[in-house]
Design an enzyme around this catalytic site. Structure first.
Site, mmCIF file in Angstrom:
data_model
loop_
_atom_site.group_PDB
_atom_site.id
_atom_site.type_symbol
_atom_site.label_atom_id
_atom_site.label_comp_id
_atom_site.label_asym_id
_atom_site.label_seq_id
_atom_site.Cartn_x
_atom_site.Cartn_y
_atom_site.Cartn_z
ATOM 1 N N HIS A 169 -26.530 -19.159 -26.947
ATOM 2 C CA HIS A 169 -26.002 -20.257 -27.765
ATOM 3 C C HIS A 169 -26.854 -20.497 -29.019
ATOM 4 C CE1 HIS A 169 -28.300 -24.083 -26.111
ATOM 5 N NE2 HIS A 169 -29.118 -23.131 -26.471
ATOM 6 N N ASP A 225 -40.689 -13.427 -22.920
ATOM 7 C CA ASP A 225 -40.440 -14.284 -24.091
ATOM 8 C C ASP A 225 -41.268 -13.711 -25.236
ATOM 9 O OD1 ASP A 225 -40.070 -16.699 -25.886
ATOM 10 O OD2 ASP A 225 -39.157 -17.492 -24.068
HETATM 11 C C1 LIG Z 1 -33.484 -22.508 -26.074
HETATM 12 S S1 LIG Z 1 -34.918 -21.728 -25.495
HETATM 13 C C2 LIG Z 1 -34.529 -21.400 -23.819
HETATM 14 C C3 LIG Z 1 -35.739 -21.094 -22.993
HETATM 15 C C4 LIG Z 1 -35.453 -20.883 -21.508
HETATM 16 N N1 LIG Z 1 -34.524 -19.813 -21.277
HETATM 17 C C5 LIG Z 1 -34.951 -22.171 -20.920
HETATM 18 O O1 LIG Z 1 -33.765 -22.312 -20.703
HETATM 19 O O2 LIG Z 1 -35.737 -23.061 -20.689
HETATM 20 C C6 LIG Z 1 -34.807 -20.146 -26.250
HETATM 21 C C7 LIG Z 1 -35.957 -19.226 -25.894
HETATM 22 O O3 LIG Z 1 -35.739 -17.971 -26.561
HETATM 23 C C8 LIG Z 1 -37.008 -17.501 -26.979
HETATM 24 N N2 LIG Z 1 -36.786 -16.526 -28.058
HETATM 25 C C9 LIG Z 1 -36.366 -16.768 -29.321
HETATM 26 N N3 LIG Z 1 -36.288 -15.617 -30.004
HETATM 27 C C10 LIG Z 1 -36.650 -14.626 -29.142
HETATM 28 C C11 LIG Z 1 -36.743 -13.218 -29.257
HETATM 29 N N4 LIG Z 1 -36.455 -12.589 -30.400
HETATM 30 N N5 LIG Z 1 -37.130 -12.510 -28.172
HETATM 31 C C12 LIG Z 1 -37.431 -13.152 -26.998
HETATM 32 N N6 LIG Z 1 -37.363 -14.490 -26.825
HETATM 33 C C13 LIG Z 1 -36.973 -15.216 -27.888
HETATM 34 C C14 LIG Z 1 -37.717 -18.752 -27.430
HETATM 35 O O4 LIG Z 1 -39.108 -18.575 -27.530
HETATM 36 C C15 LIG Z 1 -37.312 -19.741 -26.346
HETATM 37 O O5 LIG Z 1 -38.211 -19.730 -25.277
#
Ligand SMILES: C[S@@+](CC[C@H](N)C(=O)[O-])C[C@H]1O[C@@H](n2cnc3c(N)ncnc32)[C@H](O)[C@@H]1O
Length: 396
Positions: free
Chosen positions: A305, A264
């Site tokens: 999404h 992440d």
């Molecule tokens: C909607 S959350 C889903 C988290 C996890 N997959 C879950 O279902 O519980 C989206 C995740 O994408 C991460 N995220 C956003 N932009 C990112 C990036 N550029 N690279 C890696 N992770 C990212 C956020 O920090 C967050 O933890």
């Protein structure tokens, strides 16, 4: 259940309710019965009652739930289930005025979130116990402070942009509501308390019956045929938040060889505590090349999404480059919208994505088109009963 035709309808429904409470239904049967029960409710409720509920009552109910968390109403009532708590107790402990507590508890009792057993006195209902869970408290705070603000700003936003779908994740009702130019995840990086609540919210699905390790055939579709050396990577959770999907996987398949890697953003990875041994933590921005090559599985839950097709193509291209042809599996756990009769949660989620990040949930055709655009055509869809959620598996 035998019923005389003269038995009043209310008694027939009460008898059926009693019998359902003592039954243990499988998920398919529960979901079908729930749909039927919603039909019964719709048949009994007048259309205008339903509309008044949605248009007039929903926002005070949501506000009362948020205040219930703020004033510690759910925790206090559930702390000692036998005794419960009184409005004066709650007012004293929270420092709130008694009349404010009375206002909130009245509505919470009327909606079943707490159970009234005397004047100004309450005991926990099953909903109180759910609301008192710290994960649900965090979810309530986040969904109210962020989700509700974005939704309430949406009509103004769309009025100003001639009612067009937001063209950029930097220009949505979210930016209007928070008076910021930052994108959602960048903004969360500057708001650590809400970011923590957000990550707690992400773990909420573990508390429902919809748990991928229980309905998706991981053994057949991931484990069988995977390389069995301990140094081989079995599963990379891309944008995996606090790692609850990997934790679940590890609990269900503790003996399976292979590395489990959680990725992440650095600001998220740096806050993760108590990760079990065996789960490796790596900061990684998924808009940069995927450092783990040839893993058996690249897993993403609720990632794509959050992004437009153009952004998704960048994220996917980085993973596709790292995949080993014929061996690696891309496993996308998201909504798969039906063309008709969408479930309420998926339709709500899609609107939330639009107003917060200029994105949307996808149908099977939209998933196929997106994956084909990055060269993935070997695509299969899996869905548990009664849900708009599903898993899309693609092989290079
Ligand atoms: C909607 S959350 C889903 C988290 C996890 N997959 C879950 O279902 O519980 C989206 C995740 O994408 C991460 N995220 C956003 N932009 C990112 C990036 N550029 N690279 C890696 N992770 C990212 C956020 O920090 C967050 O933890």
């Amino acid at each position: 259940m035998t019923q005389n035709k003269d038995t009043p309808l209310s008694s027939q429904i009460a008898a059926l309710t009693g019998s359902v409470q003592t039954q243990c239904l499988d998920e398919q049967a529960r979901s079908e019965a729930l749909d039927a029960a919603r039909g019964l409710l719709a048949a009994l409720e007048s259309p205008v009652e339903r509309v008044i509920q949605d248009v007039v009552m929903n926002s005070p109910v949501l506000m009362a739930l948020r205040m219930g968390v703020q004033l510690g109403i759910f925790t206090q009532i559930s702390q000692n289930p036998e005794c419960g708590a009184s409005s004066p107790d709650i007012a004293k402990k929270s420092g709130a005025s008694l009349i404010l507590v009375d206002q909130v508890t009245r509505l919470l009792a009327a909606t079943g979130y707490i159970k009234q057993d005397g004047v100004q006195h309450f005991k926990p209902s099953p909903l109180t116990m759910v609301m008192a869970d710290p994960i649900m408290e965090a979810t309530t705070r986040f969904c109210f402070e962020v989700g509700n603000l974005c939704a309430s700003k949406a009509p103004e936003f769309f009025r100003k942009n001639n009612n067009q779908f937001p063209s950029s994740a930097k220009d949505t009702p979210f930016q209007l509501g928070f008076n910021t130019n930052m994108e959602y995840f960048e903004w969360l990086g500057h708001n650590p308390d809400l970011a923590k609540d957000f990550q707690q919210w992400m773990t909420l699905k573990q508390k429902t019956t919809l748990n991928w390790v229980d309905w998706f055939d991981i053994q057949q579709l991931i484990i069988d045929g995977s390389n069995s050396k301990p140094e081989d990577v079995l599963l990379v959770d891309v944008g995996g938040g606090e790692g609850h999907y990997l934790r679940q996987f590890q609990e269900k398949f503790p003996e399976t060889p292979g590395r489990l890697i959680l990725q992440d953003l650095p600001q998220v990875v740096s806050t993760i505590e108590n990760l079990p041994p065996g789960i490796e933590l790596t900061p990684h921005d998924f808009f940069t090349p995927q450092p783990v090559k040839g893993a058996r599985t690249y897993f993403m839950h609720w990632i794509l999404h959050d992004w437009s097709d153009e952004h998704c193509r960048s994220i996917l291209a980085n993973i596709v480059d790292a995949m080993e042809p014929g061996y690696s599996r891309l496993v996308i756990h998201e909504s798969i919208l039906p063309d008709m009769h969408c479930h309420v949660p998926s339709a709500c989620l899609s609107i939330m994505m639009m107003v917060q990040v200029a994105a949307f949930e996808r149908s099977e055709k939209q998933w196929r088109d997106l994956l084909a655009s990055v060269g993935l055509t070997n695509v299969k869809f899996y869905q548990p009963p009664g849900s708009g959620e599903g898993i899309v598996v693609a092989i290079k």
